[in-house]
Write a protein that holds these residues in place. Sequence first.
Motif, PDB file in Angstrom:
ATOM      1  N   PHE A 119       2.915   0.562   1.154  1.00 15.74           N
ATOM      2  CA  PHE A 119       4.123   0.630   2.252  1.00 15.74           C
ATOM      3  C   PHE A 119       5.072  -0.497   1.443  1.00 15.74           C
ATOM      4  O   PHE A 119       6.279  -0.474   1.662  1.00 15.74           O
ATOM      5  N   GLY A 127       5.926  -0.819  -1.662  1.00 14.98           N
ATOM      6  CA  GLY A 127       6.530  -0.109  -2.769  1.00 14.98           C
ATOM      7  C   GLY A 127       7.634   0.796  -2.294  1.00 14.98           C
ATOM      8  O   GLY A 127       8.750   0.958  -2.463  1.00 14.98           O
ATOM      9  N   HIS A 162      -6.791   2.070   9.736  1.00 17.52           N
ATOM     10  CA  HIS A 162      -5.679   1.183   9.611  1.00 17.52           C
ATOM     11  C   HIS A 162      -4.917   1.436  11.139  1.00 17.52           C
ATOM     12  O   HIS A 162      -4.824   2.643  11.532  1.00 17.52           O
ATOM     13  N   THR A 194      -0.041   8.258 -12.509  1.00 22.07           N
ATOM     14  CA  THR A 194       0.713   7.651 -13.738  1.00 22.07           C
ATOM     15  C   THR A 194       0.530   6.088 -13.662  1.00 22.07           C
ATOM     16  O   THR A 194       0.684   5.357 -12.574  1.00 22.07           O
ATOM     17  N   LEU A 221     -15.012  -2.532  -0.243  1.00 20.84           N
ATOM     18  CA  LEU A 221     -15.921  -1.744   0.610  1.00 20.84           C
ATOM     19  C   LEU A 221     -16.501  -0.460  -0.014  1.00 20.84           C
ATOM     20  O   LEU A 221     -15.447   0.359  -0.789  1.00 20.84           O
ATOM     21  N   TYR A 278      -4.226 -11.218   1.599  1.00 21.66           N
ATOM     22  CA  TYR A 278      -4.196  -9.981   2.668  1.00 21.66           C
ATOM     23  C   TYR A 278      -2.926  -9.804   3.482  1.00 21.66           C
ATOM     24  O   TYR A 278      -2.546 -10.990   4.057  1.00 21.66           O
ATOM     25  N   HIS A 294       2.399  -4.494   8.583  1.00 30.84           N
ATOM     26  CA  HIS A 294       3.549  -4.939   9.160  1.00 30.84           C
ATOM     27  C   HIS A 294       4.220  -6.008   8.480  1.00 30.84           C
ATOM     28  O   HIS A 294       5.276  -6.238   8.135  1.00 30.84           O
TER      29      HIS A 294
HETATM   30  P1  FDA Z   1      -1.346  -0.963  -1.384  1.00 31.00           P
HETATM   31  O1  FDA Z   1      -2.731  -1.444  -1.944  1.00 31.00           O
HETATM   32  O2  FDA Z   1      -1.583  -0.060  -0.193  1.00 31.00           O
HETATM   33  O3  FDA Z   1      -0.482  -0.011  -2.605  1.00 31.00           O
HETATM   34  C1  FDA Z   1      -0.514  -0.610  -4.016  1.00 31.00           C
HETATM   35  C2  FDA Z   1      -0.352   0.739  -4.530  1.00 31.00           C
HETATM   36  O4  FDA Z   1      -0.224   0.354  -6.147  1.00 31.00           O
HETATM   37  C3  FDA Z   1      -1.712   1.590  -4.640  1.00 31.00           C
HETATM   38  O5  FDA Z   1      -1.207   2.979  -4.288  1.00 31.00           O
HETATM   39  C4  FDA Z   1      -2.151   1.538  -6.010  1.00 31.00           C
HETATM   40  O6  FDA Z   1      -2.570   2.932  -6.353  1.00 31.00           O
HETATM   41  C5  FDA Z   1      -0.914   1.384  -6.786  1.00 31.00           C
HETATM   42  N1  FDA Z   1      -1.194   0.803  -8.332  1.00 31.00           N
HETATM   43  C6  FDA Z   1      -1.933  -0.451  -8.431  1.00 31.00           C
HETATM   44  N2  FDA Z   1      -1.946  -0.508  -9.760  1.00 31.00           N
HETATM   45  C7  FDA Z   1      -1.165   0.353 -10.333  1.00 31.00           C
HETATM   46  C8  FDA Z   1      -0.968   0.650 -11.689  1.00 31.00           C
HETATM   47  N3  FDA Z   1      -1.170  -0.212 -12.741  1.00 31.00           N
HETATM   48  N4  FDA Z   1      -0.148   1.632 -12.105  1.00 31.00           N
HETATM   49  C9  FDA Z   1       0.534   2.647 -10.855  1.00 31.00           C
HETATM   50  N5  FDA Z   1       0.177   2.211  -9.553  1.00 31.00           N
HETATM   51  C10 FDA Z   1      -0.715   1.379  -9.301  1.00 31.00           C
HETATM   52  N6  FDA Z   1      -3.065  -3.301   7.816  1.00 31.00           N
HETATM   53  C11 FDA Z   1      -3.021  -3.181   9.146  1.00 31.00           C
HETATM   54  O7  FDA Z   1      -1.597  -3.476   9.599  1.00 31.00           O
HETATM   55  N7  FDA Z   1      -3.813  -2.663  10.135  1.00 31.00           N
HETATM   56  C12 FDA Z   1      -5.340  -2.266   9.710  1.00 31.00           C
HETATM   57  O8  FDA Z   1      -5.915  -1.767  10.681  1.00 31.00           O
HETATM   58  C13 FDA Z   1      -5.288  -2.410   8.250  1.00 31.00           C
HETATM   59  N8  FDA Z   1      -6.623  -1.934   7.985  1.00 31.00           N
HETATM   60  C14 FDA Z   1      -6.985  -2.160   6.562  1.00 31.00           C
HETATM   61  C15 FDA Z   1      -8.220  -1.952   6.074  1.00 31.00           C
HETATM   62  C16 FDA Z   1      -8.618  -2.019   5.011  1.00 31.00           C
HETATM   63  C17 FDA Z   1     -10.097  -1.778   4.436  1.00 31.00           C
HETATM   64  C18 FDA Z   1      -7.483  -2.736   4.033  1.00 31.00           C
HETATM   65  C19 FDA Z   1      -8.112  -2.814   2.472  1.00 31.00           C
HETATM   66  C20 FDA Z   1      -6.469  -2.908   4.419  1.00 31.00           C
HETATM   67  C21 FDA Z   1      -6.154  -2.733   5.606  1.00 31.00           C
HETATM   68  N9  FDA Z   1      -4.821  -2.968   6.158  1.00 31.00           N
HETATM   69  C22 FDA Z   1      -4.541  -2.968   7.343  1.00 31.00           C
HETATM   70  C23 FDA Z   1      -3.626  -3.576   5.158  1.00 31.00           C
HETATM   71  C24 FDA Z   1      -2.988  -2.499   4.511  1.00 31.00           C
HETATM   72  O9  FDA Z   1      -3.643  -1.495   3.771  1.00 31.00           O
HETATM   73  C25 FDA Z   1      -1.848  -3.198   3.524  1.00 31.00           C
HETATM   74  O10 FDA Z   1      -0.926  -3.679   4.366  1.00 31.00           O
HETATM   75  C26 FDA Z   1      -1.067  -2.245   2.709  1.00 31.00           C
HETATM   76  O11 FDA Z   1      -2.023  -1.603   1.861  1.00 31.00           O
HETATM   77  C27 FDA Z   1       0.018  -3.241   1.962  1.00 31.00           C
HETATM   78  O12 FDA Z   1       0.617  -2.305   1.153  1.00 31.00           O
HETATM   79  P2  FDA Z   1       0.843  -2.433  -0.574  1.00 31.00           P
HETATM   80  O13 FDA Z   1       1.981  -1.568  -0.869  1.00 31.00           O
HETATM   81  O14 FDA Z   1       1.119  -3.998  -0.710  1.00 31.00           O
HETATM   82  O15 FDA Z   1      -0.500  -2.287  -1.275  1.00 31.00           O
END
Ligand code: FDA
Length: 384
Positions: free
Chosen positions: A12, A14, A60, A218, A260, A360, A364
């Motif tokens: 979300f 990116g 989620h 990638t 997890l 964490y 939103h």
């Molecule tokens: P996110 O982790 O989603 O994306 C990062 C991306 O970067 C990934 O796709 C990864 O593959 C990529 N990446 C990393 N290193 C890389 C590299 N070297 N090269 C290329 N790509 C790379 N929120 C909420 O509002 N309600 C909920 O119920 C939940 N429930 C929930 C459950 C669990 C188990 C978790 C872990 C998280 C939640 N969340 C949530 C949080 C939600 O998942 C979080 O807000 C978003 O993932 C954040 O988005 P990001 O883009 O920051 O990270």
Amino acid sequence: MNVDLLVVGSGFFGLTIAERVAKELGRKVVVIDRRSHIGGNAYSEAEPETGIEIHKYGAHLFHTSNEVVWDYVRRFTSFTSYEHRVFSNYRGEVFPLPINLGTINQFFRSALSPDEARTQISEQASEFSTSSAANLEEKAISLIGRPLYEAFIRDYTAKQWQTPPDQLPAEVISRLPVRYNYDNRYFNDTYEGLPTDGYTAWLERMADHPNIEIRLDTDFFDSTQPFNKNETVGNVPVVYTGAIDRYFDYSQGELAWRTLDFEQEILPVGDFQGTSVMNYADESVPFTRIHEFRHFHPERNYPTDKTVIMREFSRFASQNDEPYYPVNTASDRQRLIEYRALQDDEKDVFFGGRLGTYKYLDMHMAIGSALSMFQNKLEPFFAV
Ligand code: FDA
């Protein structure tokens, strides 16, 4: 390189950056992700045998009180009227969570009024003082009293952390809400719901712009692939949402995460547990909770003779695991300060998102912080 911005990670954070820069500034954006799908941890897909939408990286639920975020997300999806509720199975009996008057009266076999319950819980909580609690156990008892702590928090927390709560630092919990009414809605936010057509449809609409190119499978650190770190940093501005310690080759040490494990099963019944999430409070049950995905979308025509459940197990992550929740010990916080100092020296690299900030973030919050980065850093950057 015919690109104005490289975004590493299609979660979300990116995708929000990519969408804003492509649409508002008319710039060309390449988004890379090492996974074979977009969306980061919010990705969902239809389970092929049943068609039931499953959340591949854990359940989620979307909720927010942030008007700016709410206005923004509704450009890409509508939301159902789903309201999240959680129950806990303790010694074979099911109780509503978060702890509320219904939980209290069921647990103590009583019919206490709100004031009577308040008095009882504060007497039970007087065993320890919150401000001088030496560990998580003492702090939890100081907030909700020993009986409720031992039933609903102690073993569940031990399973989450693989550590007894009397050996966990008190600051792991800041508060334990107790509601002195029968309200068992999980979230307090103004807006709540699930994307009507699913998360992936929402995420795909964000990425659907002629100025956005998505490249999956990638890895930014694989120097044999295009748009890798060596090739891009210094030549093209980068928004990096991968792990901050990985970016600097773990030079200040690894930041600790919990991960997890999920065990998915298709069962030949129309409804397994009658609700979307059931916690298992007892130590004798190895998993922490069971999700049953059909209940996230009661409005859909899912099969009536099959259901998909997912058991969730929690443990500390090693370098090859998916990092889910920051552990955030004192040494992690010290390392993070050191990484932030290094980050300040990286020219035209903007760090964001859950992994890039070691925080964490709910969805939103990730979207809100990406909108702020766009407005405060990227718009001025591209205006020059
Ligand atoms: P996110 O982790 O989603 O994306 C990062 C991306 O970067 C990934 O796709 C990864 O593959 C990529 N990446 C990393 N290193 C890389 C590299 N070297 N090269 C290329 N790509 C790379 N929120 C909420 O509002 N309600 C909920 O119920 C939940 N429930 C929930 C459950 C669990 C188990 C978790 C872990 C998280 C939640 N969340 C949530 C949080 C939600 O998942 C979080 O807000 C978003 O993932 C954040 O988005 P990001 O883009 O920051 O990270």
